[in-house]
Design an enzyme around this catalytic site. Structure first.
Site, mmCIF file in Angstrom:
data_model
loop_
_atom_site.group_PDB
_atom_site.id
_atom_site.type_symbol
_atom_site.label_atom_id
_atom_site.label_comp_id
_atom_site.label_asym_id
_atom_site.label_seq_id
_atom_site.Cartn_x
_atom_site.Cartn_y
_atom_site.Cartn_z
ATOM 1 C CB SER A 199 -35.239 -24.828 -36.714
ATOM 2 O OG SER A 199 -35.881 -23.886 -37.548
ATOM 3 C CE LYS B 73 -41.472 -23.199 -32.653
ATOM 4 N NZ LYS B 73 -41.183 -22.012 -31.830
ATOM 5 C CD GLU C 174 -47.777 -19.296 -27.958
ATOM 6 O OE1 GLU C 174 -46.688 -19.407 -28.540
ATOM 7 O OE2 GLU C 174 -47.934 -19.655 -26.791
#
Lengths: 275, 402
Positions: free
Chosen positions: B384, B96, B118
């Site tokens: 990830s 991210k 969010e």
């Protein structure tokens, strides 16, 4: 343009007053109460009726209207039943314009051709599709207009001079000016700023301009009615529906009359605005 | 393959991927979306922007992330060679951060002074809070009240990073509602606010922009696997919720002869209806600004998804995934909660790596395909995120009290 919307604004202009538009969510809190609420609106002085098509995720609306949408869905409201509600309203009223307001996904799921045809047959005059900007006109706006439905476009404080022509292109019926940068039911609009915005829009279009978002009281409605062709009230009515439910979420006796009473006050405010 | 026929050239100028994508947002947001699009187009052409981003990637994020040969797992399954692209080694523990660094730098370029985001599992919220903190911008993160309960460590991390975590109690109190609230905030604060979307979802240009920022994963993978194996992999595999880690891995390989497998959360099993498998079991719909596969009922109301992983618990998927699926370029595979829990534990036991529950889904599918493949074939999994955030969820499912 739909005859009913055009005739209604022409009549308002002839009377020299602004109109009152009210929003209620179809099926809130239950289908029968909702029909009674909507049927009574013209008698309370409402000039145009805006009916919300319930959606689980109404991103541009505030908590009041989202709650109304969820109550309606929980009560079994479906898009086909919204159209049925309009059909039943039309059995008793052939004059008051009815505008359906909502988000695209339920329409998309029903199939746009089927929806457009059913809406025309039910007696719908115009549509406000919150999440369909002019950039997506070919998707739905153009076929809806071709079938005779007005496509009412939102203009907002972020719609600058460069963008306004894009918004006005393909718009019909009237322009709905969103008086605040925010969601429904949040801050109150400033009447003078609204007046300026309405003048700016009217210098670029012959369409009437209705103003909404944040109008809750007869005084606020009157202040807006001095500048606009119509004032739109939604969250205040939906809140009143919510505060007249019992613990089980069912309509308390007197809910319909309480809501109608506020509508009458709002109508009086709008009618007295330019006196 | 010629440039004209490349699968990598999407979207079109209006943000459409075939019938998917687009800009389905309220008028208040449209000028902002258009402003963002032109700012991004300008940044894309500016070498200085990419150079600055590369500097951040190298020294702050810790890139390139390694491509690791999972030798024991390979032995365990007895088939194809399994590699992990170690995105969980990035600063803040997931892929991210690649996207949030890039978007917050873009926000700075645009003169925005307030960051909102969010988050579902909290990884995107933590990554956004981190970069906002580093650049001195106030950050507000919307998070479903239910997700706040099940992701306490990440909530605390965000607060330590100076972000305000706002619980969302509208709708069903989860990620989709957090996204609704973030959009509402943006509508209300358009002048100074930048909305950092964490996946390849939302209105154009977000799906393309987030993909471009995450494509560093695939570009590195391509170079690294060529160095290690002298050839491209046979299979790339990644878990898909919104789909940013998968798109980041897949995109540089779209025109290559490589199988791409997107693993969706099958929850209790797709047949039970309790799942988050938008591509396997959803239908095209419009939510949060774009058209894509969506979990919805026959009346177009959004259906609440279910997954053991809060990060996959989203009713939609990025529009480019939907398009690639329809093109037949993307294979869609399901992994249930139970299969995922088993893969999670196996990876910890024999590789010494606790993967995020998101990627444990992809690992669960590897368990099904690796044994059927030849020993000289190669699978690359996008690992990830770290599993640290998920230990409470896993403990609860295993009946362990922490």
């Amino acid at each position: 343009m739909s005859d009913r919307i055009r005739e209604r604004f022409a009549a308002l202009a002839a009377e020299g007053r602004a109109g009152l538009v009210t929003y209620l969510c179809a099926g809130d809190p239950d289908p029968e109460t909702s029909l009674a609420l909507i049927r009574g609106l013209p008698g309370c002085g409402v000039d145009l009726i805006e009916i919300g098509m319930p959606f689980s995720d109404p991103m541009a609306d505030g908590p009041a209207i989202q709650a109304g949408n969820l109550r309606a869905i929980a009560g079994g409201m479906k898009l086909a039943k919204v159209l049925d509600l309009v059909r039943r309203f039309r059995e008793e009223d052939q004059a008051t314009p009815v505008i359906l307001m909502g988000y695209y996904n339920p329409v998309h799921q029903m199939g746009k051709e089927r929806f457009i045809q059913s809406a025309v047959e039910a007696g719908v005059d115009g549509l406000i599709m919150v999440d369909l900007p002019p950039e997506e006109d070919e998707e739905f706006c153009l076929p809806a207009k071709a079938a005779g439905l007005d496509f009412i476009r939102l203009a907002t404080p972020t719609t600058d001079a460069k963008r306004l022509p894009v918004v006005l292109n393909n718009a019909s019926g009237f322009i709905y000016y969103v008086s605040i940068t925010g969601i429904t039911g949040s801050a109150a609009p400033v009447a003078d700023q609204v007046g300026e915005a309405v003048r700016r829009i009217k210098s670029s279009t012959t369409l009437p301009v209705a103003v909404g978002f944040g109008i809750r009281t007869p005084e606020q409605a009157a202040a807006i009615a001095r500048h606009a062709d119509a004032a739109v009230v939604g969250s205040a009515l939906v809140d009143l529906v919510a505060s007249n439910l019992d613990e089980a979420g069912k309509a308390r006796p007197g809910l319909v009359e309480t809501v109608h009473s506020l509508v009458r006050d709002l109508a009086a405010g709008v009618r007295g605005a330019r006196a | 393959m010629s440039q004209r026929n490349s699968l990598r050239n999407m979207p079109d100028e209006n943000g459409h991927y075939g019938i998917f994508g687009g800009r389905f947002v309220a008028e208040t947001l449209m000028p902002l979306i258009l402003e963002l699009e032109s700012a991004y187009e300008a940044a894309k052409k500016d070498e200085g922007f990419w150079k600055e981003l590369d500097g951040w990637f190298k020294d702050y994020v810790g890139r390139p992330s390694p491509l690791y040969f999972a030798e024991r797992l390979t032995e365990h399954f007895g088939g194809a060679k399994i590699y992990f692209k170690r995105e969980e080694l990035n600063h803040t523990g997931s892929h991210k951060i690649n996207n949030t660094v890039a978007q917050v730098l873009l926000a700075k370029r645009m003169g925005k002074t307030r960051i909102i985001a969010e988050t579902g599992a909290g990884q995107h919220g933590v990554a956004t809070a981190t970069v906002a903190s580093r650049l001195g911008l106030p950050c507000i993160v919307y998070m479903g009240a239910k997700d706040i309960e099940r992701q306490q460590p990440n909530v605390f991390r965000m607060r330590l990073l100076g972000a305000e975590v706002r619980p969302v109690t509208s709708g069903s109190h989860t990620l989709k509602d957090a996204m609704n609230e973030a959009l509402r905030d943006w509508v209300s604060n358009v002048h100074d606010t930048f909305y950092v979307i964490g996946s390849v979802a939302g209105p154009h240009p977000y799906p393309a922009m987030v993909r471009d920022f995450q494509s560093v994963i695939g570009r590195e993978t391509k170079q690294q696997i060529l160095e290690k194996e002298g050839r491209l992999p046979d299979v790339l595999i990644a878990a898909v919720g919104g789909g940013s880690n998968a798109m980041g891995l897949f995109h540089p390989f779209l025109d290559d002869d490589v199988r791409l497998i997107a693993v969706e959360a099958a929850g209790d099993g797709i047949e039970t209806g309790r799942h988050a498998a938008a591509m396997a079991a959803g239908t095209p719909g419009v939510l949060h600004g774009s058209r894509s596969y969506l979990l919805q009922d026959e009346d177009g109301q959004v259906v609440e998804p279910h997954s053991i992983s809060a990060g996959l618990d989203y009713p939609g998927v990025g529009p480019e995934h939907s398009w690639l699926k329809e093109q037949g370029r993307l294979e869609i595979a399901p992994a249930t909660d139970a299969e995922t829990l088993e893969a999670f534990q196996l990876c910890g036991r024999i590789e010494g790596i606790l993967p995020a529950l998101e990627c444990a889904h992809a690992l669960a599918h590897i368990a099904k395909i690796a044994p059927t493949m030849d020993k000289d074939q190669v699978i690359v999994l996008n690992l990830s995120g770290r599993g640290d955030k998920d230990i409470f969820t896993v403990a609860e499912h295993l009946g362990v009290k922490l």
